[in-house]
Design an enzyme around this catalytic site. Structure first.
Site, short mmCIF file in Angstrom:
data_model
loop_
_atom_site.label_atom_id
_atom_site.label_comp_id
_atom_site.label_asym_id
_atom_site.label_seq_id
_atom_site.Cartn_x
_atom_site.Cartn_y
_atom_site.Cartn_z
N ALA A 66 0.87 -1.18 0.00
CA ALA A 66 0.00 0.00 0.00
C ALA A 66 0.91 1.23 0.00
CB ALA A 66 -0.88 -0.02 1.23
N GLY A 112 0.31 -4.99 0.85
CA GLY A 112 -0.89 -4.98 0.01
C GLY A 112 -0.65 -5.60 -1.38
N GLU A 115 -0.93 -9.21 -0.84
CA GLU A 115 -2.36 -9.45 -0.56
C GLU A 115 -3.17 -9.44 -1.86
OE1 GLU A 115 -2.43 -6.35 2.51
OE2 GLU A 115 -3.22 -7.85 3.89
N GLU A 135 4.18 -5.54 7.18
CA GLU A 135 3.40 -4.52 7.89
C GLU A 135 3.85 -4.29 9.32
OE1 GLU A 135 2.18 -6.64 5.74
OE2 GLU A 135 0.55 -5.76 4.59
N1 DAK Z 1 4.64 3.23 -0.76
C1 DAK Z 1 5.06 4.40 -1.31
N2 DAK Z 1 6.22 4.55 -1.99
C2 DAK Z 1 6.98 3.45 -2.11
C3 DAK Z 1 6.62 2.20 -1.56
C4 DAK Z 1 5.37 2.12 -0.86
N3 DAK Z 1 4.91 0.98 -0.34
N4 DAK Z 1 7.62 1.31 -1.84
C5 DAK Z 1 8.54 1.99 -2.54
N5 DAK Z 1 8.18 3.28 -2.70
C6 DAK Z 1 8.91 4.33 -3.39
C7 DAK Z 1 10.10 4.77 -2.56
O1 DAK Z 1 9.68 5.72 -1.61
C8 DAK Z 1 10.97 5.39 -3.66
O2 DAK Z 1 10.46 6.66 -3.98
P1 DAK Z 1 11.45 7.95 -4.15
O3 DAK Z 1 12.21 8.02 -2.88
O4 DAK Z 1 12.31 7.57 -5.33
O5 DAK Z 1 10.51 9.08 -4.40
C9 DAK Z 1 10.72 4.49 -4.86
O6 DAK Z 1 9.48 3.82 -4.59
C10 DAK Z 1 11.81 3.43 -5.04
O7 DAK Z 1 11.94 2.73 -3.82
P2 DAK Z 1 13.38 2.53 -3.11
O8 DAK Z 1 14.30 3.63 -3.47
O9 DAK Z 1 13.11 2.27 -1.68
O10 DAK Z 1 13.87 1.20 -3.83
P3 DAK Z 1 14.88 0.11 -3.26
O11 DAK Z 1 15.25 -0.77 -4.40
O12 DAK Z 1 15.98 0.76 -2.48
O13 DAK Z 1 14.01 -0.74 -2.22
C11 DAK Z 1 12.01 -1.89 -1.46
C12 DAK Z 1 12.93 -1.51 -2.66
C13 DAK Z 1 10.75 -2.58 -2.01
C14 DAK Z 1 12.76 -2.89 -0.56
C15 DAK Z 1 11.67 -0.60 -0.66
O14 DAK Z 1 11.15 0.36 -1.58
C16 DAK Z 1 10.67 -0.83 0.41
O15 DAK Z 1 10.99 -1.36 1.47
N6 DAK Z 1 9.44 -0.38 0.15
C17 DAK Z 1 8.40 -0.42 1.14
C18 DAK Z 1 7.87 -1.82 1.34
C19 DAK Z 1 6.77 -1.80 2.33
O16 DAK Z 1 7.00 -1.71 3.54
N7 DAK Z 1 5.56 -1.74 1.82
C20 DAK Z 1 4.37 -1.48 2.63
C21 DAK Z 1 3.94 -2.73 3.31
S1 DAK Z 1 2.64 -2.38 4.39
C22 DAK Z 1 -4.61 -0.52 4.83
C23 DAK Z 1 -4.60 -1.84 4.48
C24 DAK Z 1 -3.44 -2.44 4.12
C25 DAK Z 1 -2.27 -1.73 4.13
C26 DAK Z 1 -2.29 -0.39 4.47
C27 DAK Z 1 -3.44 0.22 4.82
N8 DAK Z 1 -5.81 0.09 5.17
C28 DAK Z 1 -7.00 -0.67 5.18
C29 DAK Z 1 -5.89 1.46 5.44
C30 DAK Z 1 -1.08 -2.39 3.71
C31 DAK Z 1 0.09 -1.98 4.14
C32 DAK Z 1 1.28 -2.42 3.45
O17 DAK Z 1 1.28 -2.78 2.30
#
Ligand code: DAK
Length: 257
Positions: A66, A112, A115, A135
């Protein structure tokens, strides 16, 4: 409909749905969730579409979760409401859709993103794919059905490990754990999805929809999957496709569904 965050294309009875926010690693913001929901509804209602392939743009990510920027400021009530709304409007819709879907996981499938892949009927991954539910590292829990679908797919113990460690697993482990059906090189990913889709689209769409309903029923609390199977089996006998399928067999020709 014009989409800003996804690509939608139909070819040979297959809808190709590509999440197209590669600068954010295809992270799901609310607008993308709404567009996916609309595309899936469209695919389900268009009888010329018999299978969907869902993938991410470019070669780094399927969906990296997400959009963290968007959910960073939610309140308790907003969080719960959005989980309910998101699950119903996209994840449950996809899982219960009568048109089968294949997730072609072409890179990171996190939070997400995993998911979304788990709500699809079939999952395949490329060798560079990394999958996880991180998460808890952000102080939340999976909110789009991940705690339930992951445990259904890989078993409670492995789901607990993936969720509590917030770790990522590679395609080979995902295959051996039953999270994905196959893995292959990135170049072969869409061709493999198309090969599976080409087998699906030969079959009766109405029978497939009923089979999906019966399989899913077995995972629903308070519903007896065997009873749903019996009812849906009976319903097949009213369908034109059943007549065409059996006549084609008896006439030694291919069925034309
Ligand atoms: N959201 C927003 N931007 C993201 C992102 C994300 N999930 N993942 C990556 N990006 C963006 C980064 O911020 C970066 O943007 P800039 O800095 O260039 O502007 C760009 O994508 C490239 O990412 P990285 O520079 O970080 O790339 P790397 O190769 O170094 O790393 C990575 C890749 C996938 C390991 C890293 O980007 C990372 O850890 N990303 C986050 C993974 C993560 O934690 N995802 C979220 C999981 S929690 C809800 C229901 C469900 C959810 C939420 C709310 N509700 C009902 C309200 C679910 C939550 C989740 O999914």
């Amino acid at each position: 409909m014009d989409y800003k965050n996804i690509l939608f294309e139909c070819k040979n009875a297959i809808a190709y749905i590509t999440i197209n926010r590669s600068k954010q690693l295809n992270a799901l913001n609310a607008e993308t969730i709404a567009e996916l929901s609309s595309a899936i509804t469209l695919a389900e209602n268009d009888k010329s579409i018999k299978c969907m392939i869902i993938t991410g743009a470019e070669d780094k990510a399927f969906v990296a979760g997400a959009d963290i920027k968007e959910f960073a400021n939610y309140s308790k009530k907003e969080g719960e409401n959005l989980a309910r709304k998101g699950q119903e409007s996209l994840f449950d819709l996809l899982e219960n859709c009568g048109t089968p879907s294949i997730a072609a996981i072409n890179g990171f499938a996190l939070g997400g993103g995993l998911e979304l892949a788990m709500a699809c009927h079939i999952r395949i991954a490329s060798e560079n794919a990394k999958m996880g539910l991180p998460e808890v590292s952000l102080g939340v829990i999976p909110g789009y059905g991940g705690t339930q679908r992951l445990a259904n797919l890989v078993g409670k113990g492995k789901a607990m490990e993936m969720i509590t460690t917030a770790g990522m697993i590679l395609a080979a482990d995902a295959k051996s754990w039953g999270l994905v059906n196959y893995f292959c090189t990135q170049e072969k990913l869409i061709p493999l999805a198309e090969k599976i889709a080409s087998k699906i689209i030969r079959n009766s769409p109405s029978a497939i929809a009923k089979a999906i309903k019966a399989v899913n029923a077995g995972f629903e609390e308070g519903i007896n999957g065997f009873e749903v199977e019996k009812k849906e089996f009976g319903n097949c006998f009213e369908s034109e496709e059943f007549k065409e399928g059996t006549n084609a067999f008896l006439e030694k020709r291919k069925a034309n569904f």
